[in-house]
Design an enzyme around this catalytic site. Structure first.
Site, PDB file in Angstrom:
ATOM      1  N   SER A 109     -10.619  -0.697   3.003  1.00 36.85           N
ATOM      2  CA  SER A 109     -10.007  -0.484   4.362  1.00 36.85           C
ATOM      3  C   SER A 109      -9.424   0.773   4.719  1.00 36.85           C
ATOM      4  O   SER A 109      -8.795   1.514   3.986  1.00 36.85           O
ATOM      5  CB  SER A 109      -8.692  -1.524   4.191  1.00 36.85           C
ATOM      6  OG  SER A 109      -8.931  -2.778   3.727  1.00 36.85           O
ATOM      7  N   ARG A 135       0.918  -1.250  -0.061  1.00 40.12           N
ATOM      8  CA  ARG A 135      -0.148   0.169  -0.142  1.00 40.12           C
ATOM      9  C   ARG A 135       0.863   1.394   0.003  1.00 40.12           C
ATOM     10  O   ARG A 135       0.536   2.378   0.683  1.00 40.12           O
ATOM     11  CB  ARG A 135      -0.919  -0.030   1.046  1.00 40.12           C
ATOM     12  CG  ARG A 135      -1.899  -1.173   1.120  1.00 40.12           C
ATOM     13  CD  ARG A 135      -2.867  -1.114  -0.145  1.00 40.12           C
ATOM     14  NE  ARG A 135      -4.171  -1.982   0.185  1.00 40.12           N
ATOM     15  CZ  ARG A 135      -3.977  -3.139  -0.168  1.00 40.12           C
ATOM     16  NH1 ARG A 135      -3.053  -3.667  -0.786  1.00 40.12           N
ATOM     17  NH2 ARG A 135      -5.036  -3.954  -0.007  1.00 40.12           N
ATOM     18  N   GLU A 142      -4.864   3.978   5.823  1.00 33.12           N
ATOM     19  CA  GLU A 142      -4.472   3.732   4.422  1.00 33.12           C
ATOM     20  C   GLU A 142      -5.077   4.920   3.545  1.00 33.12           C
ATOM     21  O   GLU A 142      -4.196   5.121   2.378  1.00 33.12           O
ATOM     22  CB  GLU A 142      -5.006   2.364   4.054  1.00 33.12           C
ATOM     23  CG  GLU A 142      -5.111   2.005   2.656  1.00 33.12           C
ATOM     24  CD  GLU A 142      -5.898   1.038   1.787  1.00 33.12           C
ATOM     25  OE1 GLU A 142      -5.380  -0.147   2.260  1.00 33.12           O
ATOM     26  OE2 GLU A 142      -6.610   1.275   1.060  1.00 33.12           O
TER      27      GLU A 142
HETATM   28  P1  FAD Z   1      -8.789   8.706  -5.326  1.00 34.36           P
HETATM   29  O1  FAD Z   1      -9.316   8.480  -4.056  1.00 34.36           O
HETATM   30  O2  FAD Z   1      -9.199   9.659  -6.370  1.00 34.36           O
HETATM   31  O3  FAD Z   1      -7.237   9.471  -4.880  1.00 34.36           O
HETATM   32  C1  FAD Z   1      -6.498   8.632  -4.135  1.00 34.36           C
HETATM   33  C2  FAD Z   1      -5.130   9.523  -3.973  1.00 34.36           C
HETATM   34  O4  FAD Z   1      -4.337   9.397  -5.114  1.00 34.36           O
HETATM   35  C3  FAD Z   1      -5.171  10.904  -3.414  1.00 34.36           C
HETATM   36  O5  FAD Z   1      -4.224  11.123  -2.509  1.00 34.36           O
HETATM   37  C4  FAD Z   1      -5.135  11.548  -4.913  1.00 34.36           C
HETATM   38  O6  FAD Z   1      -4.757  12.843  -4.670  1.00 34.36           O
HETATM   39  C5  FAD Z   1      -4.161  10.634  -5.496  1.00 34.36           C
HETATM   40  N1  FAD Z   1      -4.467  10.603  -7.058  1.00 34.36           N
HETATM   41  C6  FAD Z   1      -5.452  10.218  -7.687  1.00 34.36           C
HETATM   42  N2  FAD Z   1      -5.552  10.014  -9.084  1.00 34.36           N
HETATM   43  C7  FAD Z   1      -4.237  10.695  -9.426  1.00 34.36           C
HETATM   44  C8  FAD Z   1      -3.152  10.809 -10.426  1.00 34.36           C
HETATM   45  N3  FAD Z   1      -3.876  10.725 -11.597  1.00 34.36           N
HETATM   46  N4  FAD Z   1      -2.125  11.278 -10.236  1.00 34.36           N
HETATM   47  C9  FAD Z   1      -1.787  11.425  -9.088  1.00 34.36           C
HETATM   48  N5  FAD Z   1      -2.163  11.289  -7.909  1.00 34.36           N
HETATM   49  C10 FAD Z   1      -3.449  11.042  -7.956  1.00 34.36           C
HETATM   50  N6  FAD Z   1      -7.696  -0.549  -2.429  1.00 34.36           N
HETATM   51  C11 FAD Z   1      -6.681  -1.674  -2.459  1.00 34.36           C
HETATM   52  O7  FAD Z   1      -5.489  -1.561  -2.834  1.00 34.36           O
HETATM   53  N7  FAD Z   1      -7.214  -2.913  -2.488  1.00 34.36           N
HETATM   54  C12 FAD Z   1      -8.577  -3.327  -2.462  1.00 34.36           C
HETATM   55  O8  FAD Z   1      -8.998  -4.468  -2.330  1.00 34.36           O
HETATM   56  C13 FAD Z   1      -9.452  -2.145  -2.144  1.00 34.36           C
HETATM   57  N8  FAD Z   1     -10.718  -2.340  -2.072  1.00 34.36           N
HETATM   58  C14 FAD Z   1     -11.828  -1.229  -1.905  1.00 34.36           C
HETATM   59  C15 FAD Z   1     -12.893  -1.526  -1.761  1.00 34.36           C
HETATM   60  C16 FAD Z   1     -13.823  -0.351  -1.618  1.00 34.36           C
HETATM   61  C17 FAD Z   1     -15.319  -0.659  -1.492  1.00 34.36           C
HETATM   62  C18 FAD Z   1     -13.527   0.983  -1.818  1.00 34.36           C
HETATM   63  C19 FAD Z   1     -14.503   2.124  -1.501  1.00 34.36           C
HETATM   64  C20 FAD Z   1     -12.023   1.120  -1.948  1.00 34.36           C
HETATM   65  C21 FAD Z   1     -11.230   0.256  -1.970  1.00 34.36           C
HETATM   66  N9  FAD Z   1      -9.642   0.228  -2.249  1.00 34.36           N
HETATM   67  C22 FAD Z   1      -8.976  -0.837  -2.237  1.00 34.36           C
HETATM   68  C23 FAD Z   1      -9.269   1.533  -2.128  1.00 34.36           C
HETATM   69  C24 FAD Z   1      -9.242   2.194  -3.588  1.00 34.36           C
HETATM   70  O9  FAD Z   1     -10.230   1.620  -4.557  1.00 34.36           O
HETATM   71  C25 FAD Z   1      -7.796   2.301  -4.308  1.00 34.36           C
HETATM   72  O10 FAD Z   1      -6.811   3.087  -3.591  1.00 34.36           O
HETATM   73  C26 FAD Z   1      -8.048   3.104  -5.796  1.00 34.36           C
HETATM   74  O11 FAD Z   1      -6.911   2.832  -6.367  1.00 34.36           O
HETATM   75  C27 FAD Z   1      -8.175   4.711  -5.425  1.00 34.36           C
HETATM   76  O12 FAD Z   1      -8.348   5.193  -6.702  1.00 34.36           O
HETATM   77  P2  FAD Z   1      -9.144   6.580  -6.959  1.00 34.36           P
HETATM   78  O13 FAD Z   1      -9.144   6.685  -8.481  1.00 34.36           O
HETATM   79  O14 FAD Z   1     -10.503   6.310  -6.585  1.00 34.36           O
HETATM   80  O15 FAD Z   1      -8.367   7.419  -6.031  1.00 34.36           O
HETATM   81  N1  EPU Z   2     -10.939 -10.044  10.546  1.00 38.98           N
HETATM   82  C1  EPU Z   2     -11.637  -9.934  11.746  1.00 38.98           C
HETATM   83  N2  EPU Z   2     -12.694  -9.103  11.789  1.00 38.98           N
HETATM   84  C2  EPU Z   2     -13.151  -8.501  10.555  1.00 38.98           C
HETATM   85  C3  EPU Z   2     -12.481  -8.440   9.619  1.00 38.98           C
HETATM   86  C4  EPU Z   2     -11.280  -9.112   9.219  1.00 38.98           C
HETATM   87  O1  EPU Z   2     -11.311 -10.784  12.401  1.00 38.98           O
HETATM   88  O2  EPU Z   2     -14.030  -7.694  10.990  1.00 38.98           O
HETATM   89  C5  EPU Z   2      -9.702 -10.745  10.297  1.00 38.98           C
HETATM   90  C6  EPU Z   2      -9.991 -12.206   9.890  1.00 38.98           C
HETATM   91  O3  EPU Z   2      -9.045 -12.878  10.713  1.00 38.98           O
HETATM   92  C7  EPU Z   2      -9.803 -12.235   8.283  1.00 38.98           C
HETATM   93  C8  EPU Z   2      -8.654 -11.372   8.261  1.00 38.98           C
HETATM   94  O4  EPU Z   2      -8.710 -10.318   9.155  1.00 38.98           O
HETATM   95  O5  EPU Z   2      -9.361 -13.451   7.961  1.00 38.98           O
HETATM   96  C9  EPU Z   2      -8.335 -10.762   6.755  1.00 38.98           C
HETATM   97  O6  EPU Z   2      -9.724 -10.119   6.585  1.00 38.98           O
HETATM   98  P1  EPU Z   2      -9.735 -10.133   4.976  1.00 38.98           P
HETATM   99  O7  EPU Z   2      -9.668 -11.008   4.106  1.00 38.98           O
HETATM  100  O8  EPU Z   2     -11.539  -9.166   4.943  1.00 38.98           O
HETATM  101  O9  EPU Z   2      -8.929  -8.741   4.464  1.00 38.98           O
HETATM  102  P2  EPU Z   2      -8.353  -7.668   5.122  1.00 38.98           P
HETATM  103  O10 EPU Z   2      -6.865  -7.927   5.674  1.00 38.98           O
HETATM  104  O11 EPU Z   2      -9.281  -7.037   5.976  1.00 38.98           O
HETATM  105  C10 EPU Z   2      -6.888  -6.837   2.939  1.00 38.98           C
HETATM  106  C11 EPU Z   2      -6.970  -5.835   2.174  1.00 38.98           C
HETATM  107  C12 EPU Z   2      -8.368  -5.439   1.296  1.00 38.98           C
HETATM  108  C13 EPU Z   2      -8.011  -6.607   0.492  1.00 38.98           C
HETATM  109  C14 EPU Z   2      -8.425  -7.749   0.849  1.00 38.98           C
HETATM  110  C15 EPU Z   2      -8.269  -9.022   0.125  1.00 38.98           C
HETATM  111  C16 EPU Z   2      -5.607  -4.082   3.367  1.00 38.98           C
HETATM  112  C17 EPU Z   2      -5.602  -2.924   4.329  1.00 38.98           C
HETATM  113  N3  EPU Z   2      -6.742  -4.525   3.223  1.00 38.98           N
HETATM  114  O12 EPU Z   2      -8.234  -6.715   3.769  1.00 38.98           O
HETATM  115  O13 EPU Z   2      -7.881  -4.107   0.661  1.00 38.98           O
HETATM  116  O14 EPU Z   2      -9.177  -6.469  -0.619  1.00 38.98           O
HETATM  117  O15 EPU Z   2      -7.396  -7.917   1.972  1.00 38.98           O
HETATM  118  O16 EPU Z   2      -6.936  -9.275  -0.348  1.00 38.98           O
HETATM  119  O17 EPU Z   2      -4.319  -4.690   3.224  1.00 38.98           O
HETATM  120  C18 EPU Z   2      -8.158  -1.877   0.515  1.00 38.98           C
HETATM  121  O18 EPU Z   2      -6.909  -1.703   0.627  1.00 38.98           O
HETATM  122  O19 EPU Z   2      -9.127  -0.885   0.908  1.00 38.98           O
HETATM  123  C19 EPU Z   2      -8.723  -3.370   0.724  1.00 38.98           C
HETATM  124  C20 EPU Z   2     -10.168  -3.360   0.623  1.00 38.98           C
END
Ligand code: FAD
Ligand code: EPU
Length: 339
Positions: A239, A165, A335
């Site tokens: 997250s 991240r 994050e």
């Molecule tokens: P924004 O929120 O618009 O911007 C994020 C940051 O990047 C800000 O600081 C912004 O200024 C900067 N930025 C945006 N665009 C540019 C650009 N073109 N050039 C330079 N800087 C820029 N993330 C994960 O890694 N894994 C996941 O599984 C994951 N699951 C998610 C699930 C949900 C339901 C949600 C809501 C979010 C999740 N995220 C996850 C977080 C998010 O989707 C990612 O971080 C995504 O890459 C953000 O993209 P965005 O375009 O919305 O960025």
């Molecule tokens: N857990 C709990 N309680 C909860 C949630 C999670 O105990 O309410 C524990 C469980 O042990 C579970 C473990 O956490 O097995 C992992 O949970 P999960 O698989 O839901 O994944 P996460 O660690 O919470 C991470 C990433 C996600 C990504 C998933 C799948 C980070 C900060 N988050 O979540 O990314 O989608 O793994 O790879 O690394 C994001 O970055 O926004 C994001 C959603």
């Protein structure tokens, strides 16, 4: 002519659904428009905020500057050999739209990253990851524009300094560059990553014997839909905190106190601990404070039930951090990007 709007609500542009006003707001569809914008003597004086899909930001107050929403489109094959294809993608393309494009063309590598919200341009910012894959695994290079000089600059994989991240754009070069395109190297023959989480079990449930990238994507989509709230229904940014990595000695001490504590070794002497577990054990899961709260199915996700403010979410996040630290001696790092 670029259309610069004044006093624009950013509510439709952030997945927390927070009501915040941008003094000036512009959407750029062409790199040249961005370059011109950065040269404008009046606009140059203003604070700037780059925005993609707004799915990883917490807007805590009105923005007294220029919000630049990157809407540069385009997916282009720029090279290929027997094993790989290189795609250059505009920063404004929707991430999952790109994943679907690759599934339709049998380009492998993105399937575990299905359904992550946001734009392609933001994907290298925090080296997005899910289900055992990060974009660093398929990333080739990117092109960015320096916000002060307006100069274009390519960044190689090494120069992005990807971590969990993390990238150089979140650290040393924070706020200095606009990413305008990203080039990925996809595989013509899939290499499956099925060991993480519930992927295999979900494929079994789907009746899939021989996996395909399309089936893996579908499995990931199903798992994500069962765990993560849809921002269209409940404001959130995924997250809220990173999963902390702690020294093995500290992990062993905690494990003695909490035998059920999960942990995943990342190096010989570091262990990654799920922040969701720590937050749940600290008693926060499902807790609601006014219009904001901690999600009841995933404790790592903070939510806006409607009408909440960025400051209230920030306050909740601080309270969560303090109580997790008091209980486990671990300070969670956000994050999400605070603005
Ligand atoms: P924004 O929120 O618009 O911007 C994020 C940051 O990047 C800000 O600081 C912004 O200024 C900067 N930025 C945006 N665009 C540019 C650009 N073109 N050039 C330079 N800087 C820029 N993330 C994960 O890694 N894994 C996941 O599984 C994951 N699951 C998610 C699930 C949900 C339901 C949600 C809501 C979010 C999740 N995220 C996850 C977080 C998010 O989707 C990612 O971080 C995504 O890459 C953000 O993209 P965005 O375009 O919305 O960025
Ligand atoms: N857990 C709990 N309680 C909860 C949630 C999670 O105990 O309410 C524990 C469980 O042990 C579970 C473990 O956490 O097995 C992992 O949970 P999960 O698989 O839901 O994944 P996460 O660690 O919470 C991470 C990433 C996600 C990504 C998933 C799948 C980070 C900060 N988050 O979540 O990314 O989608 O793994 O790879 O690394 C994001 O970055 O926004 C994001 C959603």
């Amino acid at each position: 002519m670029i259309d610069i709007q004044e006093n624009v609500s950013l509510r439709p542009y952030n997945t927390f659904g927070l009501e915040v006003i941008a003094r000036y707001f512009v959407q750029v569809k062409r790199v040249e428009d961005l370059e011109n914008l950065l040269q404008d003597p009046e606009l140059r004086k203003l604070p700037r905020l780059l925005l993609g899909g707004g799915s990883n930001i917490l807007l805590t107050k009105d923005f007294e500057g220029l919000v630049i929403r990157i809407a540069i489109e385009g997916i282009e094959v720029v090279n290929q050999d027997a094993d790989h294809v290189w795609l250059r993608v505009g920063a404004g393309e929707n991430w999952h739209g790109l994943v679907e494009y690759c599934l339709a063309h049998d380009y492998a590598g993105f399937e575990n990253l299905s359904l992550i919200p946001g734009s392609v341009g933001a994907s290298p910012m925090q080296n997005i990851g899910a289900y055992g894959v990060e974009i660093k695994d398929v990333f080739d290079s990117l092109e960015a524009i320096h916000l002060e000089t307006g100069k274009r600059r390519p960044f190689s994989h090494a120069e992005c300094r990807f971590g969990y991240r993390e990238s150089v754009f979140k650290r040393e070069l924070k706020g200095q560059y606009a990413i305008v395109s990203v080039t990925f190297r996809l595989n013509k023959v899939p290499r499956f990553h099925l060991d993480y989480g519930d992927i295999r079990r979900t494929l079994d449930e789907m009746g899939v014997g021989q996996p395909s990238i399309q089936a893996v994507s579908e499995a990931v989509v199903r798992i994500r839909r069962s765990k993560l709230p849809d921002p269209a229904e409940l404001g959130n940014a995924g997250s809220f905190f990173k999963n902390p990595e702690i020294p093995k000695a500290q992990f062993d001490q905690l494990k003695a106190r909490f035998p059920e504590l999960p942990g995943y070794p990342t190096t010989a002497d570091q262990v990654k601990v799920p922040a969701g577990w720590l937050i749940e054990r600290a008693g926060w899961k499902g807790k609601r404070v006014g219009a904001v709260g901690v999600h009841d199915r995933q404790a790592l996700v903070l939510v806006n039930y409607g009408g909440g403010t960025g400051l209230k979410i920030k306050e909740l996040a601080t309270n969560v951090q303090n109580s997790v630290e008091a209980e486990f001696g671990i300070r969670l790092t956000p994050e999400v990007n605070f603005v």
